[in-house]
Scaffold this motif. Structure first.
Motif, PDB file in Angstrom:
ATOM      1  N   ASP A  16      55.017  12.266   1.003  1.00 24.78           N
ATOM      2  CA  ASP A  16      54.180  13.066   0.090  1.00 24.78           C
ATOM      3  C   ASP A  16      53.097  12.209  -0.573  1.00 24.78           C
ATOM      4  N   ILE A  17      52.331  11.530   0.249  1.00 23.15           N
ATOM      5  CA  ILE A  17      51.272  10.648  -0.239  1.00 23.15           C
ATOM      6  C   ILE A  17      50.244  11.453  -1.041  1.00 23.15           C
ATOM      7  N   LYS A  18      49.850  10.935  -2.215  1.00 24.35           N
ATOM      8  CA  LYS A  18      48.926  11.650  -3.095  1.00 24.35           C
ATOM      9  C   LYS A  18      47.472  11.445  -2.709  1.00 24.35           C
ATOM     10  N   SER A  19      47.101  10.214  -2.335  1.00 27.28           N
ATOM     11  CA  SER A  19      45.707   9.945  -2.016  1.00 27.28           C
ATOM     12  C   SER A  19      45.614   8.757  -1.069  1.00 27.28           C
ATOM     13  N   ILE A  20      44.487   8.683  -0.358  1.00 26.90           N
ATOM     14  CA  ILE A  20      44.239   7.576   0.567  1.00 26.90           C
ATOM     15  C   ILE A  20      42.853   7.002   0.291  1.00 26.90           C
ATOM     16  N   THR A  21      42.802   5.695   0.071  1.00 24.05           N
ATOM     17  CA  THR A  21      41.539   4.980  -0.059  1.00 24.05           C
ATOM     18  C   THR A  21      41.432   4.002   1.101  1.00 24.05           C
ATOM     19  N   ILE A  22      40.381   4.128   1.889  1.00 29.05           N
ATOM     20  CA  ILE A  22      40.144   3.215   3.014  1.00 29.05           C
ATOM     21  C   ILE A  22      39.087   2.191   2.604  1.00 29.05           C
ATOM     22  N   VAL A  23      39.353   0.923   2.870  1.00 26.05           N
ATOM     23  CA  VAL A  23      38.393  -0.144   2.590  1.00 26.05           C
ATOM     24  C   VAL A  23      38.230  -0.963   3.864  1.00 26.05           C
ATOM     25  N   HIS A  24      37.014  -0.993   4.384  1.00 22.80           N
ATOM     26  CA  HIS A  24      36.772  -1.718   5.637  1.00 22.80           C
ATOM     27  C   HIS A  24      35.426  -2.428   5.577  1.00 22.80           C
ATOM     28  N   MET A  25      35.211  -3.327   6.513  1.00 27.61           N
ATOM     29  CA  MET A  25      33.973  -4.088   6.568  1.00 27.61           C
ATOM     30  C   MET A  25      32.868  -3.274   7.236  1.00 27.61           C
ATOM     31  N   GLU A  26      31.632  -3.732   7.076  1.00 26.91           N
ATOM     32  CA  GLU A  26      30.484  -3.016   7.631  1.00 26.91           C
ATOM     33  C   GLU A  26      30.352  -3.162   9.142  1.00 26.91           C
ATOM     34  N   VAL A  27      31.036  -4.131   9.746  1.00 28.87           N
ATOM     35  CA  VAL A  27      30.907  -4.350  11.184  1.00 28.87           C
ATOM     36  C   VAL A  27      31.524  -3.177  11.942  1.00 28.87           C
ATOM     37  N   PRO A  28      30.964  -2.820  13.113  1.00 27.41           N
ATOM     38  CA  PRO A  28      31.402  -1.612  13.823  1.00 27.41           C
ATOM     39  C   PRO A  28      32.886  -1.576  14.149  1.00 27.41           C
ATOM     40  N   CYS A  29      33.481  -2.722  14.466  1.00 22.70           N
ATOM     41  CA  CYS A  29      34.890  -2.719  14.860  1.00 22.70           C
ATOM     42  C   CYS A  29      35.798  -2.213  13.758  1.00 22.70           C
ATOM     43  N   CYS A  30      35.362  -2.327  12.491  1.00 21.13           N
ATOM     44  CA  CYS A  30      36.193  -1.900  11.371  1.00 21.13           C
ATOM     45  C   CYS A  30      36.226  -0.392  11.212  1.00 21.13           C
ATOM     46  N   SER A  31      35.303   0.324  11.828  1.00 19.47           N
ATOM     47  CA  SER A  31      35.287   1.774  11.689  1.00 19.47           C
ATOM     48  C   SER A  31      36.514   2.417  12.320  1.00 19.47           C
TER      49      SER A  31
END
Length: 272
Positions: free
Chosen positions: A226-241
């Protein structure tokens, strides 16, 4: 063995290039007015490029994949013409795939085909931007030269998704931060900006070889906890998408609808 590989519909493709930044491995290029997958070797099948195609010309297809054979790949590459041959050789060279590069050149020599100058272009024109070398030693923090002592906000261990047990109690009703494992090093205020009162999960969508297991494990977490929220943090390089793609696949598998906040960190260490 079956694996996912992207497929481009050349009739729909307009060569706009919108898919290029979304390619996790830098394997897509616009050549002769069409988007091309220049190497199956670097396509992980995550489909991050699909969401960037305004024409719907890209899809993921699952097919039987034999052990990689550069000679068979070259048979297809040469059909696309000299520009694709050059792009393929440069792609292998940029990723230090020397064995495959030598096999590709051997194939061209055996078939009396010209070996193009694949080293003549700089990294900004071709190759994977995630592997581009940068010297950041001249960068200075905006807060000045004096070091600051900051409090740690990490509240769980382990943090690597491969080691995480989906049934641990601290995941119940948690606010998740799912981050590419380079992001906390690049963004100096990571703890204070993202981690307070949240549970951290990290992985690398490019180098980790257990992507399908990650989708399954995240889906199990989303379904059970029952996860309440998700925050994704990634780098600007394409592989991180690929981070966002994996999370969305897991949500779909778990049949959950959770709002995602997505933050991109620049190589210079700032939120874009």
């Amino acid at each position: 063995m079956k694996r996912d590989v992207i497929k481009i519909n050349e009739e729909k493709c307009t060569g706009c290039g919108e898919c290029i930044p979304g390619c996790p491995e830098g394997a897509l290029q616009v050549i002769d007015g069409k988007a091309r997958l220049i190497s199956d070797l670097f396509c992980d099948g995550l489909g991050a490029c699909i969401g960037n195609c305004p024409q719907g010309a890209i899809e993921v297809e699952q097919r039987e994949a034999e052990p990689y054979d550069e000679y068979k790949v070259m048979e297809n590459v040469i059909k696309a013409g000299p520009n694709v041959i050059k792009a393929h050789l440069k792609h292998l060279n940029d990723h230090n795939q020397n064995e495959y590069l030598n096999q590709a050149i051997d194939f061209l020599n055996r078939n009396s085909l010209e070996v193009p100058d694949y080293e003549g272009e700089n990294e900004s024109q071709c190759g994977c931007p995630g592997s581009m070398m940068r010297d950041l030693s001249g960068r200075r923090s905006k807060s000045g030269n004096e070091p600051q002592v900051l409090s740690a906000e990490l509240r769980n261990w382990p943090v690597q998704l491969q080691l995480l047990n989906p049934n641990v109690p601290y995941l119940r009703n948690a606010d998740l931060v799912i981050a590419a494992d380079c992001a906390p090093f690049a963004y100096p205020n990571f703890h204070q900006r993202f981690l307070k009162d949240k549970v951290l999960i990290i992985f690398c969508p490019k180098l980790d070889k257990t992507i399908e297991q990650y989708v399954d494990k995240l889906a199990e977490i989303f379904k059970k906890q029952d996860i309440k929220s998700i925050t994704i943090v990634h780098m600007e390089v394409p592989c991180c998408s690929g981070i966002e793609v994996i999370v969305k696949r897991a949500l779909k598998k778990a049949q959950k609808n959770i709002i995602i906040k997505d933050y991109t960190i620049s190589i210079a260490g700032e939120i874009i």
